[in-house]
Design a protein around this motif. Structure first.
Motif, PDB file in Angstrom:
ATOM      1  N   LEU A 259       9.739   2.975   0.355  1.00  0.00           N
ATOM      2  CA  LEU A 259       8.543   3.371   1.101  1.00  0.00           C
ATOM      3  C   LEU A 259       8.806   3.244   2.595  1.00  0.00           C
ATOM      4  CD1 LEU A 259       5.832   1.519  -0.999  1.00  0.00           C
ATOM      5  CD2 LEU A 259       5.939   3.996  -0.671  1.00  0.00           C
ATOM      6  N   THR A 260       8.268   4.184   3.359  1.00  0.00           N
ATOM      7  CA  THR A 260       8.277   4.041   4.806  1.00  0.00           C
ATOM      8  C   THR A 260       7.189   3.037   5.194  1.00  0.00           C
ATOM      9  OG1 THR A 260       6.689   5.833   5.098  1.00  0.00           O
ATOM     10  CG2 THR A 260       9.033   6.436   5.076  1.00  0.00           C
ATOM     11  N   PRO A 261       7.206   2.535   6.412  1.00  0.00           N
ATOM     12  CA  PRO A 261       6.142   1.588   6.821  1.00  0.00           C
ATOM     13  C   PRO A 261       4.743   2.159   6.617  1.00  0.00           C
ATOM     14  CG  PRO A 261       7.943   1.527   8.395  1.00  0.00           C
ATOM     15  CD  PRO A 261       8.261   2.646   7.441  1.00  0.00           C
ATOM     16  N   ILE A 262       4.517   3.430   6.999  1.00  0.00           N
ATOM     17  CA  ILE A 262       3.195   4.020   6.777  1.00  0.00           C
ATOM     18  C   ILE A 262       2.971   4.260   5.293  1.00  0.00           C
ATOM     19  CG2 ILE A 262       3.999   6.406   7.058  1.00  0.00           C
ATOM     20  CD1 ILE A 262       0.575   4.947   8.095  1.00  0.00           C
ATOM     21  N   GLY A 263       4.065   4.496   4.557  1.00  0.00           N
ATOM     22  CA  GLY A 263       3.959   4.696   3.110  1.00  0.00           C
ATOM     23  C   GLY A 263       3.441   3.456   2.399  1.00  0.00           C
ATOM     24  N   GLU A 264       3.859   2.280   2.873  1.00  0.00           N
ATOM     25  CA  GLU A 264       3.387   1.031   2.265  1.00  0.00           C
ATOM     26  C   GLU A 264       1.871   0.898   2.409  1.00  0.00           C
ATOM     27  OE1 GLU A 264       5.552  -2.154   4.007  1.00  0.00           O
ATOM     28  OE2 GLU A 264       7.454  -1.620   3.021  1.00  0.00           O
ATOM     29  N   ARG A 265       1.349   1.288   3.571  1.00  0.00           N
ATOM     30  CA  ARG A 265      -0.100   1.205   3.792  1.00  0.00           C
ATOM     31  C   ARG A 265      -0.838   2.237   2.952  1.00  0.00           C
ATOM     32  NH1 ARG A 265      -1.315   1.133  10.094  1.00  0.00           N
ATOM     33  NH2 ARG A 265      -3.414   0.755   9.238  1.00  0.00           N
ATOM     34  N   ILE A 266      -0.244   3.418   2.812  1.00  0.00           N
ATOM     35  CA  ILE A 266      -0.871   4.474   2.007  1.00  0.00           C
ATOM     36  C   ILE A 266      -0.901   4.073   0.536  1.00  0.00           C
ATOM     37  CG2 ILE A 266      -0.550   6.837   1.154  1.00  0.00           C
ATOM     38  CD1 ILE A 266       0.484   7.542   3.979  1.00  0.00           C
ATOM     39  N   ILE A 267       0.177   3.483   0.044  1.00  0.00           N
ATOM     40  CA  ILE A 267       0.241   3.061  -1.355  1.00  0.00           C
ATOM     41  C   ILE A 267      -0.809   1.994  -1.645  1.00  0.00           C
ATOM     42  CG2 ILE A 267       1.645   1.759  -3.015  1.00  0.00           C
ATOM     43  CD1 ILE A 267       2.349   4.699  -2.880  1.00  0.00           C
ATOM     44  N   ALA A 268      -0.972   1.055  -0.729  1.00  0.00           N
ATOM     45  CA  ALA A 268      -1.986   0.006  -0.920  1.00  0.00           C
ATOM     46  C   ALA A 268      -3.376   0.620  -1.062  1.00  0.00           C
ATOM     47  CB  ALA A 268      -1.944  -0.982   0.239  1.00  0.00           C
ATOM     48  N   GLN A 269      -3.685   1.620  -0.230  1.00  0.00           N
ATOM     49  CA  GLN A 269      -4.986   2.280  -0.306  1.00  0.00           C
ATOM     50  C   GLN A 269      -5.089   3.147  -1.553  1.00  0.00           C
ATOM     51  OE1 GLN A 269      -7.405   1.558   1.804  1.00  0.00           O
ATOM     52  NE2 GLN A 269      -8.846   2.832   0.665  1.00  0.00           N
ATOM     53  N   ALA A 270      -3.977   3.795  -1.932  1.00  0.00           N
ATOM     54  CA  ALA A 270      -3.963   4.648  -3.126  1.00  0.00           C
ATOM     55  C   ALA A 270      -4.285   3.839  -4.378  1.00  0.00           C
ATOM     56  CB  ALA A 270      -2.607   5.341  -3.269  1.00  0.00           C
ATOM     57  N   LYS A 271      -3.783   2.604  -4.448  1.00  0.00           N
ATOM     58  CA  LYS A 271      -4.081   1.742  -5.597  1.00  0.00           C
ATOM     59  C   LYS A 271      -5.582   1.513  -5.727  1.00  0.00           C
ATOM     60  CE  LYS A 271       0.242  -0.910  -5.811  1.00  0.00           C
ATOM     61  NZ  LYS A 271       0.864  -2.258  -5.637  1.00  0.00           N
TER      62      LYS A 271
END
Length: 315
Positions: A57-69
């Protein structure tokens, strides 16, 4: 942006591989990759670093994944709300059970439960308590059966039963001649224990009121199997403690090795545990009633002292 796209994101984040994620999502790899690429283009960011193996995951990807969950979990709860309103008991229900409970409890209730609730797709996993809590937090389990209390703010606990501990003592052991044993008789240096990761091991250490690091004897074994502990105890390599339900399925003649505790009996508390935001309460209630219906006839002890599965700090 669609819920399906978010589910694809979560699958890739979990498996760190586009092909494996597609297999678990029941779509082709090009379909999954195309949908994720469309979402990245819509958002104007890269969610995954595809140059890394495994995918990261990219740094912004980590934040997006947390919200996606959060979004996917909440979307799944819409159907739960409808089912709850209708009183419907069915659909997939994912249940994790600790290893020292699964082989003794499942045969008592599983067949009757499945016969009564034919529309339930019960998915069972044998997991440690730590794994159950992690999967409940991630939304990969609906409930678990484990030793409690856990003192975890995100977990609710519904007690199923209290299971006493019973000594299993070989013929050459110092306690064999005693009709009953007590907590003061136990010595961590000659107790055969389950390996790390099993809360039952921590139960026993807490009964002994000592730390395993104090064991300086020449022989120390920790096994992943209660059956192995029984066999080694019979070979004279030490005694062990068994959960009461395990004593009901011993080989003929092995009852002579059992020693009950006198007075107030140390016991473990076994509970149905679930996330505090869980909505499949009609299924959880049905499961609890099914277990309650059989366990009362199997365990008749009343005067028990609950031993915590949590590791205690000792000075």
């Amino acid at each position: 942006m669609t819920i399906t796209q978010l589910k694809y994101l979560l699958s890739v984040a979990e498996h760190q591989n586009f092909t494996t994620a597609a297999e678990h999502s029941f779509v082709t790899q090009p379909t999954l990759s195309m949908q994720i690429q469309k979402l990245e283009e819509e958002l104007g960011v890269l969610i995954f670093n595809r140059k890394k193996k495994p995918v990261e995951l990219t740094p912004i990807g980590e934040r997006i994944i947390a919200q996606a969950k959060l979004i996917v979990d909440e979307s799944n709860r819409i159907q739960d709300i409808v089912d709850q309103q209708k009183g419907f008991i069915g659909g997939e229900f994912r249940l994790g059970i600790i290893p020292t409970v699964m082989p003794t409890l499942l045969p008592l209730f599983l067949k009757a439960f499945l016969n009564k609730y034919k529309t339930v797709n019960l998915v069972l996993e044998e997991l440690t308590t730590e794994e159950i809590i992690t999967k409940l937090s991630d939304g990969h389990l609906d409930a678990g059966i484990a030793a409690t209390p856990l003192e975890n703010n995100i977990i609710k606990e519904s007690v199923l039963y209290y299971e006493p501990f019973v000594g299993f003592v070989s013929e050459n052991h110092r306690l064999y001649q005693k009709e009953k044993i007590n907590e003061e008789d136990l010595d961590i240096s000659d107790l055969l224990l389950l390996e790390d990761g099993h809360c039952f091991k921590d139960n026993i250490i807490n009964i002994c009121k000592t730390d395993i690091s104090s064991n300086k004897e020449h022989f120390n074994l920790q096994s992943g199997s209660i059956e192995t502990l029984i066999k080694l105890s019979k070979e004279g390599l030490g005694m062990t403690l068994l959960p009461y339900l395990h004593t009901l399925d011993l080989k003929d003649g092995d009852e002579k090795y059992l020693r009950n505790f006198e007075g107030t009996v140390p016991a473990r508390e076994i509970s149905l545990i679930y996330h505090r935001s869980q909505l499949k309460m009609q299924l959880i209630d049905a499961l609890k009633k099914s277990i309650d219906g059989v366990i009362r006839g199997a365990i008749a002890f009343h005067d028990v002292k609950i031993i915590s599965p949590l590791q205690k700090k000792r000075g």
